[in-house]
Design a protein around this motif. Structure first.
Motif, mmCIF file in Angstrom:
data_model
loop_
_atom_site.group_PDB
_atom_site.id
_atom_site.type_symbol
_atom_site.label_atom_id
_atom_site.label_comp_id
_atom_site.label_asym_id
_atom_site.label_seq_id
_atom_site.Cartn_x
_atom_site.Cartn_y
_atom_site.Cartn_z
ATOM 1 N N VAL A 1 -2.450 13.547 -6.771
ATOM 2 C CA VAL A 1 -3.681 13.503 -5.981
ATOM 3 C C VAL A 1 -3.677 14.639 -4.955
ATOM 4 O O VAL A 1 -2.714 14.809 -4.199
ATOM 5 C CB VAL A 1 -3.828 12.148 -5.255
ATOM 6 N N ASP A 2 -4.762 15.431 -4.931
ATOM 7 C CA ASP A 2 -4.965 16.473 -3.928
ATOM 8 C C ASP A 2 -5.907 15.897 -2.866
ATOM 9 O O ASP A 2 -7.100 15.690 -3.131
ATOM 10 C CB ASP A 2 -5.573 17.717 -4.577
ATOM 11 N N LEU A 3 -5.368 15.616 -1.681
ATOM 12 C CA LEU A 3 -6.170 14.944 -0.656
ATOM 13 C C LEU A 3 -7.394 15.760 -0.236
ATOM 14 O O LEU A 3 -8.470 15.191 0.013
ATOM 15 C CB LEU A 3 -5.305 14.630 0.565
ATOM 16 N N ALA A 4 -7.263 17.070 -0.134
ATOM 17 C CA ALA A 4 -8.408 17.900 0.255
ATOM 18 C C ALA A 4 -9.524 17.776 -0.778
ATOM 19 O O ALA A 4 -10.709 17.634 -0.436
ATOM 20 C CB ALA A 4 -7.963 19.358 0.399
ATOM 21 N N VAL B 1 -1.990 15.529 -15.454
ATOM 22 C CA VAL B 1 -1.326 16.778 -15.093
ATOM 23 C C VAL B 1 -0.087 16.468 -14.251
ATOM 24 O O VAL B 1 -0.044 15.489 -13.506
ATOM 25 C CB VAL B 1 -2.300 17.708 -14.335
ATOM 26 N N LEU B 2 0.945 17.294 -14.390
ATOM 27 C CA LEU B 2 2.212 17.083 -13.695
ATOM 28 C C LEU B 2 2.023 17.144 -12.188
ATOM 29 O O LEU B 2 1.389 18.058 -11.661
ATOM 30 C CB LEU B 2 3.229 18.144 -14.141
ATOM 31 N N GLY B 3 2.580 16.149 -11.484
ATOM 32 C CA GLY B 3 2.560 16.150 -10.033
ATOM 33 C C GLY B 3 3.736 16.938 -9.485
ATOM 34 O O GLY B 3 4.657 17.298 -10.218
ATOM 35 N N PRO B 4 3.751 17.226 -8.179
ATOM 36 C CA PRO B 4 4.877 17.967 -7.592
ATOM 37 C C PRO B 4 6.172 17.169 -7.676
ATOM 38 O O PRO B 4 6.170 15.945 -7.559
ATOM 39 C CB PRO B 4 4.443 18.181 -6.137
ATOM 40 N N LEU B 5 7.271 17.868 -7.915
ATOM 41 C CA LEU B 5 8.582 17.233 -8.016
ATOM 42 C C LEU B 5 9.290 17.321 -6.665
ATOM 43 O O LEU B 5 9.383 18.404 -6.075
ATOM 44 C CB LEU B 5 9.421 17.889 -9.110
ATOM 45 N N LYS C 1 -1.209 8.846 -11.261
ATOM 46 C CA LYS C 1 -2.111 9.839 -11.834
ATOM 47 C C LYS C 1 -3.545 9.535 -11.395
ATOM 48 O O LYS C 1 -4.028 8.414 -11.557
ATOM 49 C CB LYS C 1 -2.022 9.839 -13.361
ATOM 50 N N LYS C 2 -4.206 10.528 -10.846
ATOM 51 C CA LYS C 2 -5.554 10.324 -10.321
ATOM 52 C C LYS C 2 -6.563 10.118 -11.446
ATOM 53 O O LYS C 2 -6.333 10.505 -12.592
ATOM 54 C CB LYS C 2 -5.969 11.518 -9.471
ATOM 55 N N ASN D 1 -7.661 6.675 -5.495
ATOM 56 C CA ASN D 1 -6.854 7.889 -5.544
ATOM 57 C C ASN D 1 -6.215 8.179 -4.189
ATOM 58 O O ASN D 1 -5.019 8.477 -4.106
ATOM 59 C CB ASN D 1 -7.707 9.084 -5.974
ATOM 60 N N ILE D 2 -7.020 8.101 -3.145
ATOM 61 C CA ILE D 2 -6.516 8.400 -1.800
ATOM 62 C C ILE D 2 -5.443 7.399 -1.392
ATOM 63 O O ILE D 2 -4.413 7.764 -0.804
ATOM 64 C CB ILE D 2 -7.682 8.411 -0.788
#
Length: 269
Positions: free
Chosen positions: A231-234, A69-73, A33-34, A23-24
């Protein structure tokens, strides 16, 4: 038995670490998609086993699920960059085998002969349309953009929110050449990841159901944008620390079991 119980925990923690690392590594991959690992416990039971004396024998991997889930555009300003604002996948056909794969990566290009394809040469699938831009068939096929219109040459290609691909020519004329086909699945978590941010249909996912952008549950087309990784790195860094601690705890349990076994052997000797 404690050795094998802890060993199952080590193996599962290793799988968890590999999924998180994947994922990272793809945090900046367009359309990625993660995934996450789901675990289940194992218990030594039988029909004659006293339920009050049933020991656990470790854990196993119940499955690795993907989060669609939709990622940022992200706006790119490039006309042939497409993002799906909602559900659906782009359908991409291999020009040699004809095999169709599915992706959320809308980074497309136009070949010298007017074919729309991704970075690996797979052809974007679309519905043929009439002069008014209405689909004339329910079966998607390769898009072919005429590079000339009489004596006029192709100037640019635009795509609207309905997924209509419009060719503009040097004489000022325009011509709709297709409508991007989107695919959905009864069970998208059953899709098989094929690499290159593509998925393939399986018996678990069900067959692709094609539809028109902006109609029903199918998302609209956003031209000049790409969908980034979800992917949310945090979040992944916290999961990474948790998986690392889990691995260390299971390794410590094996070390403790080794010390106990050594103590028993020393007593007997």
């Amino acid at each position: 038995m404690s050795f094998f119980t802890s060993l199952s925990g080590l193996k599962n923690a290793d799988t968890d670490l590999r999924v998180i690392a994947h994922n990272i590594a793809n945090a900046e991959t367009v359309g990625f998609k993660k995934s996450s690992v789901q675990f289940a416990d194992l218990v030594a039971t039988g029909s004659a086993t006293d339920p009050r004396r049933s020991p656990g024998i470790g854990a196993t991997i119940a499955g690795i699920t993907q989060d669609f889930v939709l990622g940022p555009l992200e706006q790119t300003g490039r006309a042939l960059d497409l993002a799906i604002d909602g559900d659906g996948f782009f359908a991409l056909a291999n020009p040699f085998s004809g095999e169709v794969s599915y992706s959320r990566n809308g980074n497309f290009r136009l070949t010298a002969v007017g074919e729309m394809e991704d970075s690996w040469g797979n052809r974007l699938q679309a519905y043929p349309v009439d002069a008014a831009g209405n689909p004339t068939s329910a079966v998607p096929a390769d898009i072919n953009v005429p590079v000339t219109n009489g004596t006029a040459t192709l100037a640019n290609v635009t795509i609207n929110v309905r997924g209509i691909v419009i060719a503009a020519y040097s004489d000022g004329s325009t011509q709709p050449v297709g409508q991007v086909a989107l695919a959905t699945f009864p069970a998208p978590n059953g899709l098989r990841a094929a690499g290159q941010t593509k998925w393939q249909a399986t018996g678990e996912s069900g067959a692709a159901v094609f539809g028109n952008p902006g109609i029903g549950t199918y998302g609209e087309m956003i031209s000049g944008a790409l969908e980034r990784s979800n992917v949310d790195l945090a979040e992944e860094m916290v999961a990474l620390l948790t998986a690392q601690r889990n691995f260390q705890a299971n390794a410590k349990a094996i070390d403790t079991a080794t010390q106990i076994s050594q103590t028993v052997l020393n007593l007997r000797s």
